[in-house]
Design an enzyme around this catalytic site. Structure first.
Site, short mmCIF file in Angstrom:
data_model
loop_
_atom_site.label_atom_id
_atom_site.label_comp_id
_atom_site.label_asym_id
_atom_site.label_seq_id
_atom_site.Cartn_x
_atom_site.Cartn_y
_atom_site.Cartn_z
CG PHE A 17 -8.35 51.51 2.64
CD1 PHE A 17 -7.80 52.79 2.69
CD2 PHE A 17 -9.18 51.19 1.58
CE1 PHE A 17 -8.07 53.72 1.69
CE2 PHE A 17 -9.45 52.11 0.58
CZ PHE A 17 -8.90 53.38 0.64
CG ASP A 42 -4.44 46.01 1.78
OD1 ASP A 42 -3.51 46.57 1.19
OD2 ASP A 42 -5.63 46.36 1.69
CE1 TYR A 60 -4.04 54.22 -5.40
CE2 TYR A 60 -4.55 52.33 -6.79
CZ TYR A 60 -4.83 53.12 -5.69
OH TYR A 60 -5.90 52.81 -4.89
CE LYS A 61 -3.35 53.60 -1.92
NZ LYS A 61 -4.12 52.76 -0.99
NE ARG A 120 -3.06 59.25 4.51
CZ ARG A 120 -3.48 58.35 3.62
NH1 ARG A 120 -3.56 57.08 3.95
NH2 ARG A 120 -3.85 58.72 2.41
C1 LIG Z 1 -5.45 52.51 -1.14
C2 LIG Z 1 -5.89 51.26 -0.47
C3 LIG Z 1 -6.79 50.40 -1.10
C4 LIG Z 1 -7.42 50.85 -2.39
O1 LIG Z 1 -7.83 49.84 -3.21
P1 LIG Z 1 -8.27 50.15 -4.71
O2 LIG Z 1 -8.91 48.90 -5.12
O3 LIG Z 1 -7.03 50.49 -5.46
O4 LIG Z 1 -9.20 51.31 -4.70
C5 LIG Z 1 -7.09 49.20 -0.47
N1 LIG Z 1 -6.56 48.88 0.73
C6 LIG Z 1 -5.69 49.71 1.37
C7 LIG Z 1 -5.09 49.33 2.69
C8 LIG Z 1 -5.35 50.93 0.79
O5 LIG Z 1 -4.52 51.76 1.41
#
Ligand SMILES: *Cc1c(COP(=O)(O)O)cnc(C)c1O
Length: 416
Positions: free
Chosen positions: A129, A201, A226-227, A375
């Site tokens: 990401f 992560d 939040y996911k 997805r």
């Molecule tokens: C959604 C996601 C993020 C998002 O990070 P935020 O700081 O909440 O914007 C980071 N890493 C991964 C792998 C994600 O899927």
């Protein structure tokens, strides 16, 4: 041949089906985006009302003590910790995943610089990401000490890069695009054999797959709430540190919330003992509080059962696309091997963007990620087998009738 009746039967037999009642979802949609923004726990409305009217409205500043707002990041961290194999006092909730990566990366690099100063390589995946790569780049630029980021192609490229002077490896436990699920313990062993440290992560794995950070001997972890955890849009993120590293270093966002005695208003920074040193400044209490509503639902279910159903649902999705949509050119990019599959299913298709828009117009909400990836997030607590059946029937109809060719589906919003 899988039939609609078969799906109805699986729903009837489903041990987790009653959990759907815990979530507020619009009627007549199939929500396949809980890996990006989880659904709303019904209870979050009452709880938000309580926090706003009682804790904020009536008790005002007393709530820092009376409602223990001060202790919330650690109290909630301990609850989330139960889902990730953390013990008490090892996890905090605060800030965003992006910011938390900066904190743990700083700590990991500092620990390594003391032991192995010649190690100057930070490894990430090309397909990570992007925020993870951006933070590594920003950090390297800021400290300006000759560090380099090396981007690998994936797990098969890890052995090669570990032959060089690697300090820290940053990996997504489940890849946000393909759904590839790393074997945490195996990867940790490899990385530690070369005296490097690992940052996991967990954004696409916490609440999606069982894990045990301690048993796998991980070093650091960060991840969104939040996911899959349904904490609400932008709810603060988790941060976990292996206790063996916790007091070795503090992180450079050394704000007063991470101070040993914040209310002494001392002139100089002294890090708190334990995980609080990973806090920075005042936290968004309302947003943070609501995380508890989602996590409490997970604690009533079991991650093992969630995982079993997740695999059945992702298998069903893949089998139905094979059965119903084989002539439409969808290329599966998610591993078929359960051992390496997270909780979403992704396909590549040259018209992926328009197809996702056509699905959304029919009430099937998945999402699109560059390049050409459709997805579909699978959240076993609020999805059933018939939902998957319906989603694939809509997909088939869109392809059969070329519905995706509607020109309005080419228009892109600010957020895709
Ligand atoms: C959604 C996601 C993020 C998002 O990070 P935020 O700081 O909440 O914007 C980071 N890493 C991964 C792998 C994600 O899927």
């Amino acid at each position: 041949m899988i039939t609609h009746e078969q799906c109805l039967y699986w729903d009837k037999e489903d041990e987790l089906k009653h959990f759907k009642d815990e979530f507020a979802l619009p009627k007549d949609i199939v929500y396949l985006d809980g890996n990006s923004l989880g659904a709303r726990p019904k209870n979050s409305l009452n709880y938000a009302q309580h926090i706003i009217t009682q804790e904020w409205g009536e008790d005002l500043i007393n709530s820092w003590n009376k409602a223990d707002w001060w202790g919330l990041p650690v109290r909630l961290g301990d609850k989330v910790g139960q889902l990730i194999g953390a013990k008490q006092g090892e996890t905090v909730i605060s800030d965003s995943t992006t910011l938390n990566l900066f904190k743990v990366l700083s700590a990991a690099v500092k620990i390594q610089a003391n032991k192995y100063p010649e190690r100057k390589i930070i490894v990430a995946e090309k397909d990570a990401f992007p925020t993870d790569i951006y933070i590594i780049e920003g950090f390297i630029d800021l400290i300006n000490q000759g560090y380099q980021v090396e981007l690998i192609d994936g797990v098969s490229d890890l052995d090669r890069v570990l032959e060089s002077e690697v300090a820290v490896v940053v990996l997504s436990h489940v890849n946000y695009r393909t759904g590839y699920f790393y074997d945490m313990a195996e990867i940790n062993t490899k990385i530690h054999a070369k005296n490097a440290l690992i940052i996991w992560d967990l954004c696409h794995s916490v609440g999606a797959v069982p894990m045990d950070l301690n048993a796998a001997n991980s070093d650091f972890a960060i991840g969104c709430t939040y996911k899959y955890l349904n904490g609400g849009p932008g709810s603060p993120a988790l941060l976990w540190v292996n206790p063996k590293h916790r007091d070795e270093f503090w992180q450079p966002l050394s704000g007063w919330w991470g101070h040993r005695k914040p209310f002494d208003m001392a002139q100089h920074y002294e890090p708190a003992k334990g995980i609080r040193r990973y806090l920075c400044g005042t936290q968004p209490i309302i947003s943070m509080s609501l995380i508890e509503c989602g996590v409490d639902i997970f604690l009533k279910a079991s991650m093992q059962k969630i995982r079993e159903k997740s695999l059945k649902l992702t298998d069903l999705f893949i089998d139905l696309v094979n059965q119903e949509c084989s002539e439409f050119g969808f290329e599966l990019i998610t591993p078929t091997d359960h051992h390496y599959r997270g909780s979403h299913v992704s396909y590549q298709h040259p018209h992926g963007y328009e197809i996702i828009q056509a699905l959304i117009a029919r009430g099937v909400i998945g999402d699109y990620r560059e390049p050409e990836v459709l997805r579909f997030g699978i959240t076993p607590l609020y999805l059933g087998y018939e939902d998957i059946w319906n989603a694939v029937q809509h997909l088939k109809a869109i392809m059969q009738h070329n519905e995706w060719k509607n020109e309005s589906y080419l228009v892109r919003g600010a957020v895709t």
